[in-house]
Design an enzyme around this catalytic site. Sequence first.
Site, PDB file in Angstrom:
ATOM      1  CG  HIS A  82      -0.108   0.228   2.490  1.00 31.44           C
ATOM      2  ND1 HIS A  82       0.570  -0.678   2.986  1.00 31.44           N
ATOM      3  CD2 HIS A  82      -0.040   1.323   3.315  1.00 31.44           C
ATOM      4  CE1 HIS A  82       1.199  -0.242   4.244  1.00 31.44           C
ATOM      5  NE2 HIS A  82       0.839   1.014   4.452  1.00 31.44           N
ATOM      6  CG  ASP A 112       1.833   5.200   4.858  1.00 31.70           C
ATOM      7  OD1 ASP A 112       1.250   4.018   4.659  1.00 31.70           O
ATOM      8  OD2 ASP A 112       2.753   5.128   5.417  1.00 31.70           O
ATOM      9  NE  ARG A 115       8.631  -5.068  11.605  1.00 27.22           N
ATOM     10  CZ  ARG A 115       8.115  -4.520  10.991  1.00 27.22           C
ATOM     11  NH1 ARG A 115       6.578  -4.570  10.751  1.00 27.22           N
ATOM     12  NH2 ARG A 115       8.270  -3.196  10.708  1.00 27.22           N
ATOM     13  CG  HIS A 162       5.050   1.166   2.803  1.00 30.06           C
ATOM     14  ND1 HIS A 162       4.697   2.384   2.311  1.00 30.06           N
ATOM     15  CD2 HIS A 162       4.354   0.884   3.766  1.00 30.06           C
ATOM     16  CE1 HIS A 162       3.550   2.878   2.988  1.00 30.06           C
ATOM     17  NE2 HIS A 162       3.700   2.266   4.017  1.00 30.06           N
TER      18      HIS A 162
HETATM   19  O1  LIG Z   1       4.644  -2.450  10.197  1.00 29.23           O
HETATM   20  C1  LIG Z   1       5.310  -1.836   9.191  1.00 29.23           C
HETATM   21  O2  LIG Z   1       6.561  -1.670   9.167  1.00 29.23           O
HETATM   22  C2  LIG Z   1       4.443  -1.260   8.004  1.00 29.23           C
HETATM   23  C3  LIG Z   1       3.247  -0.304   8.678  1.00 29.23           C
HETATM   24  C4  LIG Z   1       2.720   0.447   7.678  1.00 29.23           C
HETATM   25  O3  LIG Z   1       2.967   0.507   6.447  1.00 29.23           O
HETATM   26  C5  LIG Z   1       1.701   1.214   8.021  1.00 29.23           C
HETATM   27  O4  LIG Z   1       1.123   1.437   9.359  1.00 29.23           O
HETATM   28  O5  LIG Z   1       0.877   2.245   7.207  1.00 29.23           O
HETATM   29 FE   LIG Z   2       2.239   2.058   5.471  1.00 31.93          FE
END
Ligand SMILES: O=C(O)CCC(=O)C(=O)O
Ligand SMILES: [Fe+2]
Length: 251
Positions: free
Chosen positions: A162, A164, A235, A225
Site C-alpha cells: 500500500h 500511505d 513484531r 510498501h
Molecule cells: O509495520 C510496518 O512496518 C508497516 C506499517 C505501515 O506501513 C503502516 O502502518 O502504514
Molecule cells: Fe504504511
Amino acid sequence: MPTLSHDAFDLHSADQVPDSYSWPSSFLHDHPSPHRTPSTPSPSSTFQPSAASLVGAACRSFGVFYATATASPPTSSAMSKLRPGASSPSPSTGNSSPPVFPASSRAMAGLLSLPSSPNSCDDEMTDRAGLMKEMILAVDALQLNSYPPCPEPEKAMGMAPHTDSGLLTVLHQNGGTRGLQILRGENGSGPARWVAVPPLAGALVIHVGDLLQILSNGQFRSVRHRAVVNAAEHRISVAYIIGPPGHVKTN
Ligand SMILES: O=C(O)CCC(=O)C(=O)O
Ligand SMILES: [Fe+2]
C-alpha cells in the site's frame, strides 16, 4: 455490548496458515528471513550542511528515509553494517536501504518548503508549503501494528502492499525484527524489487504519503510498501500518521 467470537482464528496456536489467509506466491517473493539488526547509528563528526537537500533527494528517490535523534547521520561504516550495499547516507537508485538523516528542524523545514526549481512558481510553492504546515498542525493519528509469529510466513502477508494516504508517516519499528519492505523500481528506474527497511536503533522511518506526493507535483514519491511476517518473532510497529483534517479537499 459486543462479545468476541470464539470461532475467530487463533494466531498464537495455529501451526499452519489456512488457505483463506494464504497469499499468491507472486506477492511473496523475496521473503526475508527474520534477523535482528545489530547496528546502532553512531554519530559522525562531520555535520551535513545540506541535510535539507539530501532529505529532499531521498524523498524523490526513495520516498522514505531514516531520521535519527543524533546530531548528525551515522558513519558510512555503521550504514554498511545494515545491509550489503548500504554504505552511504546519500540517496541512490540501487538496492540500498533508504538514507539516514538527523531529524533536525532544518532538514524537516527543508522538506516542508518543497523542492524548488528554476521553473517553479514561487508564490504557488509558498502557498503549498503554508498549507502543509497548517495541515500538519491540524491532524495526526497513531496506528499500532502487531504481527504475531506466523507458522508459514512464506504463505502470509503482515500488511498488504500500500501507500500511505497522508502527508508523512513516522514509523517506529519496535525491537530489531525486520518486516518493512519498500518497492523499488516501480517507476521504471529498474526491475521492480522489494527492498528491506530494517529497524535501525535510534532511528525512525519517515514515509512520504500520497498527499505530499500530490502537493509536490509528484516530485516526492509516496512509495509502495508492505510488512512481511516471520516464524520466530512477534513484531510491533507504531505509525504516527500526519495528515489533513477530514474536511480538506485535495485537487
Ligand atoms: O509495520 C510496518 O512496518 C508497516 C506499517 C505501515 O506501513 C503502516 O502502518 O502504514
Ligand atoms: Fe504504511
